[in-house]
Scaffold this motif. Structure first.
Motif, PDB file in Angstrom:
ATOM      1  N   THR A  44       0.839  -1.205   0.000  1.00 44.62           N
ATOM      2  CA  THR A  44       0.000   0.000   0.000  1.00 44.62           C
ATOM      3  C   THR A  44       0.873   1.254   0.000  1.00 44.62           C
ATOM      4  OG1 THR A  44      -1.760  -1.177   1.169  1.00 44.62           O
ATOM      5  CG2 THR A  44      -1.828   1.233   1.204  1.00 44.62           C
ATOM      6  N   SER A  48       1.447   4.319  -2.879  1.00 45.24           N
ATOM      7  CA  SER A  48       1.399   5.750  -2.570  1.00 45.24           C
ATOM      8  C   SER A  48       2.663   6.464  -3.047  1.00 45.24           C
ATOM      9  CB  SER A  48       1.217   5.948  -1.061  1.00 45.24           C
ATOM     10  OG  SER A  48       1.240   7.319  -0.727  1.00 45.24           O
ATOM     11  N   LEU A  74      -1.607  -6.796  -3.841  1.00 51.31           N
ATOM     12  CA  LEU A  74      -2.893  -6.516  -3.198  1.00 51.31           C
ATOM     13  C   LEU A  74      -4.059  -7.187  -3.931  1.00 51.31           C
ATOM     14  CD1 LEU A  74      -2.409  -2.726  -2.351  1.00 51.31           C
ATOM     15  CD2 LEU A  74      -2.366  -4.666  -0.757  1.00 51.31           C
TER      16      LEU A  74
END
Length: 464
Positions: A44, A48, A74
């Motif tokens: 994650t 970003s 993911l």
């Protein structure tokens, strides 16, 4: 996560070329943080950080590749495939494009878009630079194709030949009981030209288990031909569409491994139709049975038989590459065949296949005959001079019961020799050019049917 990076076959830091952009030092630092987050199991955060880099440099390969891997971790496989495509377009080297293509193929396979996955690997194959790259692509392609119920094979070829019409060597012929010669028209003599062929085999696996496999297939064939300028002078009124031929064959094949059987048995039922420039010329129903005997030393013996019932809508003869005899006679009739083959691998890895076949064609006057053929195929295991070589030798005998030109039938002896070379060193989209040089001759006791030809067939062949 480190295993994931290793599966991609490289470390990002060693492959990405430096970019001349504003705040380069900052981007490098962000990239290092994104890689560290991925290795630490925090995709994650990698997404970003990759997004931040792309806001500054939308075509930064490392950011796009990291984004694709993180999305894959993911479970966002569709998004990962899109990011991999962007990474491929932004990749600065052949090596990075190759790995982006492999990643895109893997993500398409994850969402069962298996045809698109195979196309990505063929696209990636354009960037192969060494044997290791080739092995990686082939291994991944085989794994995906085995999972894909749909398979396709395409072929395109051009065959220059000195006898495109399968014409006679003899300019004259005699009718029994008439003591003078008749001259054949120019179009019945051997003419030089080029035959162009495109075909495709589409197969869809309906079901499969450890004991059986059932699939449906569609075979599509199209050909056309053109005479050389010199041949055209000999027959100026020769129709351009004489060699046009189109075929469609639909079939279902069932293969089964019976308990305690020495090998798999297969059954095939097919329906075929052929057309020329004027329309449909024949339909046929075909049946075949085969049994394979796997031997303890790895050799294999196969025996099989077949039946075909052809209904002709026009009595024509067209030169083609569908049969070894070089021409098709479209007449009503039934064909019964029996064939055997024995395949063995030598200590050198070279492979030899010997085969025998017999055929009875019951097609009425001038088209009832028996035929017997022996064939030897030899394939070299290792390329020579960067070329994969194979060769074939065939001999046969054909006997007609009745023909118009003879009171006691007709007897033909025929043979061919061919050599094929596949140029593996030249490849595009997973296809390599191949060249087949073939010489064949039919010697008949009715002179008008004696013919020969030498041709060179240029085609594209899939290397995986």
């Amino acid at each position: 996560m480190i295993k994931l990076l290793r599966r991609c076959g490289f470390a990002l830091l060693t492959l990405v070329l430096p970019y001349q952009v504003t705040a380069q030092t900052t981007l490098d630092a962000v990239q290092a943080d994104a890689e560290a987050a991925l290795v630490a199991g925090d995709p994650t955060r990698t997404i970003s950080l990759a997004t931040d880099m792309l806001a500054i440099d939308p075509d930064r390969f490392a950011a796009l590749f990291l984004l694709a891997i993180a999305q894959s971790e993911l479970g966002q496989h569709s998004q990962a495939a899109v990011s991999a495509r962007r990474a491929y377009n932004a990749a600065p080297t052949r090596k990075t494009r190759l790995h982006a293509a492999r990643l895109g193929a893997r993500e398409r396979a994850e969402v069962r878009q298996l045809v698109r996955a195979e196309l990505w690997l063929r696209r990636g194959a354009i960037n192969i630079s060494d044997e290791e790259d080739a092995e990686l692509i082939v291994r991944q392609y085989v794994a995906i194709s085995q999972a894909n119920p749909l398979s396709a094979r395409f072929n395109f070829s051009a065959t220059p030949t000195d006898n495109i019409n399968n014409g006679s060597e003899s300019e004259t012929f005699r009718l029994e009981g008439i003591p003078f010669d008749f001259f054949l028209p120019p179009e019945r003599l051997a003419l030089e030209g080029t035959l162009y062929v495109a075909d495709a085999l589409l197969s869809y696996r309906l079901s499969e288990s450890s004991a059986q496999r059932t699939s449906v297939e569609a075979y599509i064939y199209a050909q056309t031909g053109r005479l050389t300028s010199e041949a055209r002078k000999t027959v100026p009124d020769f129709p351009d569409d004489t060699f046009d031929l189109y075929a469609l064959d639909l079939s279902v094949t069932h293969q089964r491994q019976f308990e305690d059987a020495p090998g798999p048995a297969s059954f095939r039922l097919g329906y075929g139709e052929l057309w020329n420039a004027e329309g449909s010329i024949s339909t046929s129903v075909n049946l075949s049975l085969n049994q394979v005997f796997q031997l303890s030393n790895g050799d294999a013996f196969t025996i099989g038989g077949g039946y075909s019932d052809q209904e002709s809508l026009a009595e024509v003869s067209i030169t083609n590459e569908l049969t070894s005899s070089g021409s098709l006679e479209f007449r009503n009739g039934q064909t019964y065949s029996l064939n055997t083959s024995y395949g063995m691998q030598l200590s050198t890895g070279d492979r030899i296949v010997t085969s025998l076949s017999s055929k009875l064609n019951d097609g009425g006057f001038e088209n009832t005959f028996t035929e017997h053929t022996a064939r030897l195929d030899y394939t070299l295991a290792e390329p020579q001079l960067g070329i994969r070589w194979s060769a074939a030798y065939e001999l046969g005998y054909r006997e007609y019961e009745e023909i118009f030109l003879s009171l006691d039938g007709r007897r033909d002896r025929f043979g061919l020799v061919s050599v094929t070379g596949v140029l593996d060193g030249i490849s595009y989209f997973g296809f390599s050019p191949s060249v087949t040089v073939k010489a064949e001759r039919t010697s008949s006791d009715v002179d008008v049917f004696t013919s020969s030809q030498v041709n060179a067939r240029f085609s594209l062949q899939s290397v995986f």
